[in-house]
Design a protein around this motif. Sequence first.
Motif, mmCIF file in Angstrom:
data_model
loop_
_atom_site.group_PDB
_atom_site.id
_atom_site.type_symbol
_atom_site.label_atom_id
_atom_site.label_comp_id
_atom_site.label_asym_id
_atom_site.label_seq_id
_atom_site.Cartn_x
_atom_site.Cartn_y
_atom_site.Cartn_z
ATOM 1 N N GLU A 75 43.545 21.845 45.206
ATOM 2 C CA GLU A 75 43.895 22.071 43.808
ATOM 3 C C GLU A 75 43.350 23.412 43.312
ATOM 4 N N ALA A 76 42.183 23.799 43.780
ATOM 5 C CA ALA A 76 41.652 25.116 43.419
ATOM 6 C C ALA A 76 42.549 26.221 43.982
ATOM 7 N N GLN A 77 43.042 26.017 45.200
ATOM 8 C CA GLN A 77 43.966 26.985 45.787
ATOM 9 C C GLN A 77 45.236 27.074 44.944
ATOM 10 N N ALA A 78 45.764 25.953 44.507
ATOM 11 C CA ALA A 78 46.961 25.946 43.675
ATOM 12 C C ALA A 78 46.700 26.655 42.344
ATOM 13 N N ALA A 79 45.537 26.417 41.749
ATOM 14 C CA ALA A 79 45.211 27.073 40.481
ATOM 15 C C ALA A 79 45.094 28.585 40.657
ATOM 16 N N LEU A 80 44.496 29.030 41.762
ATOM 17 C CA LEU A 80 44.414 30.469 42.025
ATOM 18 C C LEU A 80 45.799 31.078 42.159
ATOM 19 N N LEU A 81 46.691 30.389 42.843
ATOM 20 C CA LEU A 81 48.063 30.884 42.975
ATOM 21 C C LEU A 81 48.757 30.929 41.622
ATOM 22 N N LEU A 82 48.495 29.953 40.769
ATOM 23 C CA LEU A 82 49.101 29.953 39.443
ATOM 24 C C LEU A 82 48.547 31.083 38.571
ATOM 25 N N ALA A 86 50.744 34.017 36.961
ATOM 26 C CA ALA A 86 50.691 34.339 35.533
ATOM 27 C C ALA A 86 50.479 35.833 35.318
ATOM 28 N N ARG A 87 49.672 36.440 36.175
ATOM 29 C CA ARG A 87 49.443 37.884 36.098
ATOM 30 C C ARG A 87 50.650 38.671 36.572
ATOM 31 N N GLY A 88 51.505 38.028 37.354
ATOM 32 C CA GLY A 88 52.662 38.721 37.900
ATOM 33 C C GLY A 88 52.317 39.508 39.139
ATOM 34 N N GLN A 89 51.263 39.123 39.804
ATOM 35 C CA GLN A 89 50.772 39.854 40.968
ATOM 36 C C GLN A 89 51.279 39.196 42.236
ATOM 37 N N ALA A 90 52.198 39.867 42.910
ATOM 38 C CA ALA A 90 52.730 39.328 44.158
ATOM 39 C C ALA A 90 52.069 39.969 45.367
ATOM 40 N N ALA A 91 51.588 41.191 45.218
ATOM 41 C CA ALA A 91 50.962 41.906 46.331
ATOM 42 C C ALA A 91 49.452 41.885 46.165
ATOM 43 N N PRO A 92 48.704 41.952 47.256
ATOM 44 C CA PRO A 92 47.242 41.983 47.141
ATOM 45 C C PRO A 92 46.767 43.255 46.457
ATOM 46 N N THR A 93 45.708 43.143 45.702
ATOM 47 C CA THR A 93 45.141 44.318 45.049
ATOM 48 C C THR A 93 44.035 44.887 45.924
ATOM 49 N N LEU A 167 54.957 32.402 44.673
ATOM 50 C CA LEU A 167 53.627 31.905 44.304
ATOM 51 C C LEU A 167 53.702 30.502 43.694
ATOM 52 N N LEU A 168 54.710 30.250 42.881
ATOM 53 C CA LEU A 168 54.869 28.917 42.290
ATOM 54 C C LEU A 168 55.174 27.877 43.365
ATOM 55 N N ALA A 169 56.012 28.238 44.331
ATOM 56 C CA ALA A 169 56.324 27.311 45.421
ATOM 57 C C ALA A 169 55.091 27.039 46.270
ATOM 58 N N GLN A 170 54.287 28.075 46.536
ATOM 59 C CA GLN A 170 53.068 27.877 47.314
ATOM 60 C C GLN A 170 52.074 26.996 46.556
ATOM 61 N N ALA A 171 51.997 27.156 45.240
ATOM 62 C CA ALA A 171 51.124 26.301 44.433
ATOM 63 C C ALA A 171 51.604 24.849 44.482
#
Length: 182
Positions: A75-82, A86-93, A167-171
């Motif tokens: 669930e923590a992993q899902a929240a991080l993905l969400l 929300a930030r709109g970040q698809a690529a790693p920073t 990201l939503l599908a992975q969450a």
Amino acid sequence: MKRTLFGLLLLAAGLSLAQGTDYRQAALAAHALARLQAVAQAAQGEEKLLKWAQEVKARAERDYEAKAYFKAAREAQAALLLFRAARGQAAPTPPASHRGWDHRRWDRGPGFGPRPGLEARLAQRAPGAVERAEKELAYYRGQDPLVKDLIAEAKGRLAKEPGRALLLAQAALALISAERGF
């Protein structure tokens, strides 16, 4: 003979005690929750996704307190993905240590920042992830209404925002995994 029997009895008792708590899962869940806490403090972005992320974060904290460590970590992993969605970040920073360097630009380094063709790869991977989430939800007969909402939202964003849809599908997949326990 007596020693062997005593040794086997002692071994069986030790194994039964050792299986009481999986310390590795507890450590993974604690690490994921600590990271989630840091991300949640600086959260910004789309309100709907942030609300879902906060809801999943609260679930993860409750499950950690109830000593359901695997479920809390997923669930923590899902929240991080969400939060990322929300930030709109698809690529790693880039990591903070590379942001200020003049002699090495982070956008040219391996694994940092947006890469050429990223949008095309996301558009290619997102439909498969959404389809997989749908099929897993149907196969495992998931009862979580949030997972259904995440999948519906991901379907709606496939054409315009494939990164967020992925990201939503992975969450959703992480929440399905948390619900089924493996």
